[in-house]
Scaffold this motif. Structure first.
Motif, PDB file in Angstrom:
ATOM      1  N   UNK A 256       0.830  -1.211   0.000  1.00  0.00           N
ATOM      2  CA  UNK A 256       0.000   0.000   0.000  1.00  0.00           C
ATOM      3  C   UNK A 256       0.861   1.256   0.000  1.00  0.00           C
ATOM      4  N   UNK A 257       1.885   1.282   0.855  1.00  0.00           N
ATOM      5  CA  UNK A 257       2.716   2.481   0.968  1.00  0.00           C
ATOM      6  C   UNK A 257       3.481   2.753  -0.322  1.00  0.00           C
ATOM      7  N   UNK A 258       3.922   1.701  -0.993  1.00  0.00           N
ATOM      8  CA  UNK A 258       4.616   1.875  -2.266  1.00  0.00           C
ATOM      9  C   UNK A 258       3.681   2.492  -3.298  1.00  0.00           C
ATOM     10  N   UNK A 259       2.454   2.014  -3.348  1.00  0.00           N
ATOM     11  CA  UNK A 259       1.493   2.563  -4.303  1.00  0.00           C
ATOM     12  C   UNK A 259       1.174   4.020  -3.990  1.00  0.00           C
ATOM     13  N   UNK A 260       1.048   4.350  -2.712  1.00  0.00           N
ATOM     14  CA  UNK A 260       0.817   5.760  -2.341  1.00  0.00           C
ATOM     15  C   UNK A 260       2.000   6.620  -2.768  1.00  0.00           C
ATOM     16  N   UNK A 261       3.201   6.094  -2.603  1.00  0.00           N
ATOM     17  CA  UNK A 261       4.385   6.848  -3.000  1.00  0.00           C
ATOM     18  C   UNK A 261       4.392   7.073  -4.512  1.00  0.00           C
ATOM     19  N   UNK A 262       4.058   6.065  -5.285  1.00  0.00           N
ATOM     20  CA  UNK A 262       3.984   6.217  -6.738  1.00  0.00           C
ATOM     21  C   UNK A 262       3.001   7.321  -7.130  1.00  0.00           C
ATOM     22  N   UNK A 263       1.892   7.361  -6.413  1.00  0.00           N
ATOM     23  CA  UNK A 263       0.838   8.329  -6.748  1.00  0.00           C
ATOM     24  C   UNK A 263       1.038   9.673  -6.066  1.00  0.00           C
ATOM     25  N   UNK A 264       1.933   9.718  -5.083  1.00  0.00           N
ATOM     26  CA  UNK A 264       2.156  10.956  -4.345  1.00  0.00           C
ATOM     27  C   UNK A 264       1.002  11.332  -3.455  1.00  0.00           C
TER      28      UNK A 264
END
Length: 273
Positions: A256-264
Protein backbone atom coordinates in the motif's frame (compact mmCIF):
# COMPACT_ATOMS: atom_id res chain seq x y z
CA UNK A 1 5.26 14.83 -18.47
CA UNK A 2 5.22 11.06 -18.96
CA UNK A 3 5.54 9.19 -15.67
CA UNK A 4 6.67 5.57 -16.00
CA UNK A 5 6.21 3.31 -12.97
CA UNK A 6 8.14 0.03 -13.06
CA UNK A 7 7.46 -2.21 -10.09
CA UNK A 8 8.36 -5.70 -9.03
CA UNK A 9 5.28 -7.76 -8.15
CA UNK A 10 5.83 -10.59 -5.67
CA UNK A 11 6.45 -9.33 -2.13
CA UNK A 12 6.43 -5.76 -3.46
CA UNK A 13 2.89 -5.16 -4.74
CA UNK A 14 1.30 -8.62 -4.41
CA UNK A 15 1.63 -11.12 -1.57
CA UNK A 16 1.07 -14.80 -0.92
CA UNK A 17 -0.74 -15.77 2.28
CA UNK A 18 2.61 -16.61 3.89
CA UNK A 19 4.06 -13.21 2.99
CA UNK A 20 1.14 -10.97 4.05
CA UNK A 21 2.74 -10.10 7.38
CA UNK A 22 -0.53 -9.35 9.16
CA UNK A 23 0.44 -8.59 12.74
CA UNK A 24 -2.76 -6.95 13.94
CA UNK A 25 -5.66 -8.80 15.63
CA UNK A 26 -7.71 -10.78 13.12
CA UNK A 27 -10.73 -8.53 13.60
CA UNK A 28 -8.64 -5.52 12.51
CA UNK A 29 -7.00 -7.12 9.47
CA UNK A 30 -7.59 -5.39 6.12
CA UNK A 31 -9.92 -6.90 3.56
CA UNK A 32 -8.02 -8.69 0.84
CA UNK A 33 -8.56 -9.10 -2.89
CA UNK A 34 -7.22 -12.22 -4.60
CA UNK A 35 -5.26 -11.29 -7.74
CA UNK A 36 -3.88 -14.71 -8.66
CA UNK A 37 -5.31 -18.23 -8.76
CA UNK A 38 -3.09 -21.30 -9.25
CA UNK A 39 -4.43 -24.81 -9.76
CA UNK A 40 -7.87 -23.64 -8.70
CA UNK A 41 -6.71 -22.08 -5.42
CA UNK A 42 -6.09 -18.45 -4.41
CA UNK A 43 -2.39 -17.64 -4.36
CA UNK A 44 -1.66 -13.89 -4.29
CA UNK A 45 -3.42 -10.92 -2.73
CA UNK A 46 -3.52 -7.16 -2.35
CA UNK A 47 -5.51 -5.22 0.20
CA UNK A 48 -8.77 -3.66 -0.89
CA UNK A 49 -7.15 -0.24 -0.47
CA UNK A 50 -4.18 -1.26 -2.62
CA UNK A 51 -6.59 -2.46 -5.30
CA UNK A 52 -8.04 1.02 -5.59
CA UNK A 53 -4.58 2.56 -5.72
CA UNK A 54 -3.50 0.11 -8.43
CA UNK A 55 -6.52 1.04 -10.53
CA UNK A 56 -5.65 4.72 -10.23
CA UNK A 57 -2.00 4.06 -11.02
CA UNK A 58 -2.84 2.12 -14.18
CA UNK A 59 -5.10 4.95 -15.38
CA UNK A 60 -2.76 7.87 -14.67
CA UNK A 61 0.76 6.58 -15.44
CA UNK A 62 2.60 4.22 -17.77
CA UNK A 63 2.51 1.32 -15.31
CA UNK A 64 4.92 -1.48 -16.20
CA UNK A 65 4.77 -4.64 -14.05
CA UNK A 66 8.39 -5.80 -13.87
CA UNK A 67 8.93 -9.35 -12.70
CA UNK A 68 11.24 -12.35 -12.68
CA UNK A 69 8.17 -14.49 -13.37
CA UNK A 70 7.86 -16.26 -16.67
CA UNK A 71 5.23 -15.08 -19.11
CA UNK A 72 2.99 -17.98 -18.11
CA UNK A 73 3.32 -17.17 -14.41
CA UNK A 74 2.69 -13.49 -15.05
CA UNK A 75 -0.39 -14.38 -17.07
CA UNK A 76 -2.08 -15.80 -13.99
CA UNK A 77 -2.13 -12.39 -12.30
CA UNK A 78 -5.22 -10.20 -12.62
CA UNK A 79 -4.36 -6.75 -11.31
CA UNK A 80 -7.10 -4.16 -10.75
CA UNK A 81 -7.48 -1.48 -13.39
CA UNK A 82 -6.86 -1.44 -17.13
CA UNK A 83 -4.36 -3.98 -18.45
CA UNK A 84 -0.87 -2.44 -18.73
CA UNK A 85 0.29 -1.96 -22.30
CA UNK A 86 3.84 -2.99 -21.35
CA UNK A 87 5.12 -5.63 -18.96
CA UNK A 88 8.62 -6.93 -18.30
CA UNK A 89 8.91 -10.67 -17.60
CA UNK A 90 11.68 -13.22 -17.02
CA UNK A 91 13.85 -10.59 -15.31
CA UNK A 92 14.02 -8.52 -18.48
CA UNK A 93 14.18 -11.39 -20.95
CA UNK A 94 10.79 -10.52 -22.40
CA UNK A 95 9.06 -7.21 -22.99
CA UNK A 96 5.35 -7.79 -23.51
CA UNK A 97 3.51 -5.28 -25.67
CA UNK A 98 -0.25 -5.74 -25.31
CA UNK A 99 0.48 -9.23 -24.01
CA UNK A 100 2.78 -10.30 -26.87
CA UNK A 101 6.54 -10.76 -26.49
CA UNK A 102 8.61 -8.32 -28.55
CA UNK A 103 10.66 -10.57 -30.86
CA UNK A 104 13.35 -7.96 -31.58
CA UNK A 105 14.02 -7.42 -27.87
CA UNK A 106 14.19 -11.17 -27.22
CA UNK A 107 16.75 -11.57 -30.01
CA UNK A 108 18.88 -8.75 -28.61
CA UNK A 109 18.81 -10.37 -25.17
CA UNK A 110 19.87 -13.73 -26.61
CA UNK A 111 22.89 -12.17 -28.37
CA UNK A 112 24.02 -10.40 -25.22
CA UNK A 113 23.74 -13.52 -23.06
CA UNK A 114 25.77 -15.53 -25.54
CA UNK A 115 28.51 -12.89 -25.56
CA UNK A 116 28.74 -12.06 -21.85
CA UNK A 117 27.93 -15.07 -19.64
CA UNK A 118 28.37 -18.81 -19.29
CA UNK A 119 25.70 -21.02 -20.80
CA UNK A 120 22.50 -21.97 -19.08
CA UNK A 121 23.37 -25.64 -19.54
CA UNK A 122 26.62 -25.24 -17.58
CA UNK A 123 24.98 -23.42 -14.71
CA UNK A 124 21.99 -25.72 -14.54
CA UNK A 125 24.24 -28.79 -14.46
CA UNK A 126 26.18 -27.31 -11.55
CA UNK A 127 23.00 -26.54 -9.63
CA UNK A 128 21.69 -30.08 -10.05
CA UNK A 129 25.04 -31.63 -9.20
CA UNK A 130 25.57 -29.68 -5.98
CA UNK A 131 21.98 -29.62 -4.66
CA UNK A 132 21.07 -32.18 -2.00
CA UNK A 133 17.80 -34.12 -2.46
CA UNK A 134 17.30 -33.70 1.29
CA UNK A 135 16.34 -30.05 0.74
CA UNK A 136 15.75 -29.76 -3.01
CA UNK A 137 12.04 -29.79 -3.84
CA UNK A 138 12.04 -28.79 -7.52
CA UNK A 139 14.48 -27.76 -10.24
CA UNK A 140 13.27 -25.60 -13.11
CA UNK A 141 14.42 -23.64 -16.16
CA UNK A 142 12.53 -20.44 -16.94
CA UNK A 143 12.00 -19.36 -20.55
CA UNK A 144 15.35 -20.95 -21.55
CA UNK A 145 16.94 -17.92 -19.89
CA UNK A 146 17.73 -18.78 -16.26
CA UNK A 147 17.37 -21.55 -13.69
CA UNK A 148 15.89 -21.79 -10.25
CA UNK A 149 15.49 -24.28 -7.43
CA UNK A 150 12.60 -24.62 -5.00
CA UNK A 151 14.18 -25.56 -1.68
CA UNK A 152 13.33 -26.37 1.92
CA UNK A 153 15.01 -23.22 3.14
CA UNK A 154 15.41 -24.29 6.76
CA UNK A 155 17.50 -27.28 5.62
CA UNK A 156 19.90 -25.34 3.37
CA UNK A 157 23.47 -25.87 4.62
CA UNK A 158 25.26 -22.84 6.02
CA UNK A 159 27.44 -21.32 3.34
CA UNK A 160 26.00 -23.22 0.37
CA UNK A 161 24.32 -20.19 -1.18
CA UNK A 162 27.42 -18.07 -0.62
CA UNK A 163 29.62 -20.69 -2.29
CA UNK A 164 27.21 -20.96 -5.21
CA UNK A 165 27.15 -17.17 -5.59
CA UNK A 166 30.96 -17.06 -5.76
CA UNK A 167 31.01 -19.83 -8.38
CA UNK A 168 28.31 -18.07 -10.42
CA UNK A 169 30.03 -14.68 -10.17
CA UNK A 170 33.07 -16.02 -12.02
CA UNK A 171 30.81 -17.10 -14.86
CA UNK A 172 28.81 -13.89 -15.19
CA UNK A 173 25.76 -15.06 -13.23
CA UNK A 174 23.93 -13.78 -10.13
CA UNK A 175 22.35 -15.84 -7.35
CA UNK A 176 19.28 -14.66 -5.39
CA UNK A 177 17.38 -16.49 -2.64
CA UNK A 178 13.75 -15.33 -2.38
CA UNK A 179 11.57 -17.27 0.01
CA UNK A 180 11.85 -20.90 -1.07
CA UNK A 181 13.17 -20.07 -4.55
CA UNK A 182 16.85 -19.83 -5.34
CA UNK A 183 17.48 -18.11 -8.67
CA UNK A 184 20.56 -18.29 -10.87
CA UNK A 185 20.34 -15.50 -13.45
CA UNK A 186 22.84 -14.28 -16.09
CA UNK A 187 24.17 -10.84 -15.18
CA UNK A 188 23.27 -9.33 -18.57
CA UNK A 189 19.64 -10.38 -17.99
CA UNK A 190 18.35 -7.35 -16.09
CA UNK A 191 15.11 -5.58 -15.40
CA UNK A 192 16.84 -2.22 -15.84
CA UNK A 193 17.85 -2.91 -19.46
CA UNK A 194 14.25 -3.71 -20.34
CA UNK A 195 13.08 -0.67 -18.37
CA UNK A 196 15.35 1.63 -20.39
CA UNK A 197 13.96 0.14 -23.60
CA UNK A 198 10.36 0.78 -22.57
CA UNK A 199 11.20 4.24 -21.23
CA UNK A 200 12.65 5.15 -24.61
CA UNK A 201 9.57 3.92 -26.44
CA UNK A 202 7.17 6.02 -24.35
CA UNK A 203 9.54 9.01 -24.04
CA UNK A 204 9.36 8.84 -20.23
CA UNK A 205 10.81 11.78 -18.34
CA UNK A 206 10.04 10.61 -14.79
CA UNK A 207 10.80 7.00 -13.84
CA UNK A 208 9.70 5.48 -10.54
CA UNK A 209 10.47 1.95 -9.34
CA UNK A 210 10.08 -0.43 -6.40
CA UNK A 211 11.39 -3.86 -5.48
CA UNK A 212 12.48 -6.03 -2.57
CA UNK A 213 15.09 -8.52 -3.86
CA UNK A 214 18.69 -8.50 -5.05
CA UNK A 215 17.40 -8.96 -8.60
CA UNK A 216 15.65 -5.58 -8.22
CA UNK A 217 18.84 -3.68 -7.36
CA UNK A 218 19.57 -2.50 -10.89
CA UNK A 219 15.91 -1.59 -11.41
CA UNK A 220 15.95 0.71 -8.38
CA UNK A 221 19.23 2.32 -9.43
CA UNK A 222 17.89 3.00 -12.93
CA UNK A 223 14.91 5.02 -11.65
CA UNK A 224 14.74 8.70 -10.80
CA UNK A 225 13.04 7.76 -7.52
CA UNK A 226 12.65 4.35 -5.95
CA UNK A 227 11.26 2.57 -2.90
CA UNK A 228 11.87 -0.70 -1.13
CA UNK A 229 9.86 -2.32 1.68
CA UNK A 230 11.11 -3.17 5.16
CA UNK A 231 11.33 -6.87 4.25
CA UNK A 232 13.17 -8.92 1.64
CA UNK A 233 16.75 -9.46 0.52
CA UNK A 234 17.49 -5.75 0.12
CA UNK A 235 16.24 -5.06 3.64
CA UNK A 236 18.32 -7.95 4.97
CA UNK A 237 21.46 -6.49 3.37
CA UNK A 238 20.63 -2.89 4.35
CA UNK A 239 20.69 -1.70 0.75
CA UNK A 240 20.54 2.09 0.34
CA UNK A 241 21.17 4.35 -2.64
CA UNK A 242 20.62 7.95 -3.75
CA UNK A 243 16.97 8.49 -4.66
CA UNK A 244 15.88 5.36 -2.78
CA UNK A 245 13.35 5.61 0.05
CA UNK A 246 13.43 2.80 2.60
CA UNK A 247 9.95 2.12 3.95
CA UNK A 248 9.49 0.78 7.48
CA UNK A 249 6.35 -1.17 6.56
CA UNK A 250 6.59 -4.91 5.98
CA UNK A 251 4.30 -7.34 4.22
CA UNK A 252 1.15 -6.32 2.41
CA UNK A 253 1.09 -2.96 4.25
CA UNK A 254 4.30 -2.08 2.41
CA UNK A 255 2.52 -2.67 -0.88
CA UNK A 256 0.00 0.00 0.00
CA UNK A 257 2.72 2.48 0.97
CA UNK A 258 4.62 1.87 -2.27
CA UNK A 259 1.49 2.56 -4.30
CA UNK A 260 0.82 5.76 -2.34
CA UNK A 261 4.39 6.85 -3.00
CA UNK A 262 3.98 6.22 -6.74
CA UNK A 263 0.84 8.33 -6.75
CA UNK A 264 2.16 10.96 -4.35
CA UNK A 265 -0.81 10.55 -2.03
CA UNK A 266 -1.35 10.05 1.70
CA UNK A 267 -3.95 7.88 3.49
CA UNK A 268 -7.39 9.48 3.53
CA UNK A 269 -8.86 10.33 6.89
CA UNK A 270 -10.14 7.23 8.60
CA UNK A 271 -8.44 4.91 6.07
CA UNK A 272 -6.51 2.07 7.71
CA UNK A 273 -2.79 2.01 7.09
Amino acid sequence: MTKLVASDLDRTLIYSAAALGLTMPDAEAPRLLCVEVYQGLPLSYVTETAAGLLDELARTTVFVPTTTRTREQYGRIRLPGPAPRFAICANGGHILVDGVSDADWRARVARRLADESASLDEVRAHLVRTADPAWLLKERVAEDLFAYLVVERALLPDGWVKELAAWAEERGWTVSLQGRKLYAVPKPLTKSAALREVAGRVDADDILAAGDSLLDTDLLLAADRAWRPGHGELADTGFVAPGLTVLPERGVAAGEEILRAFLGTSPRAGEPR
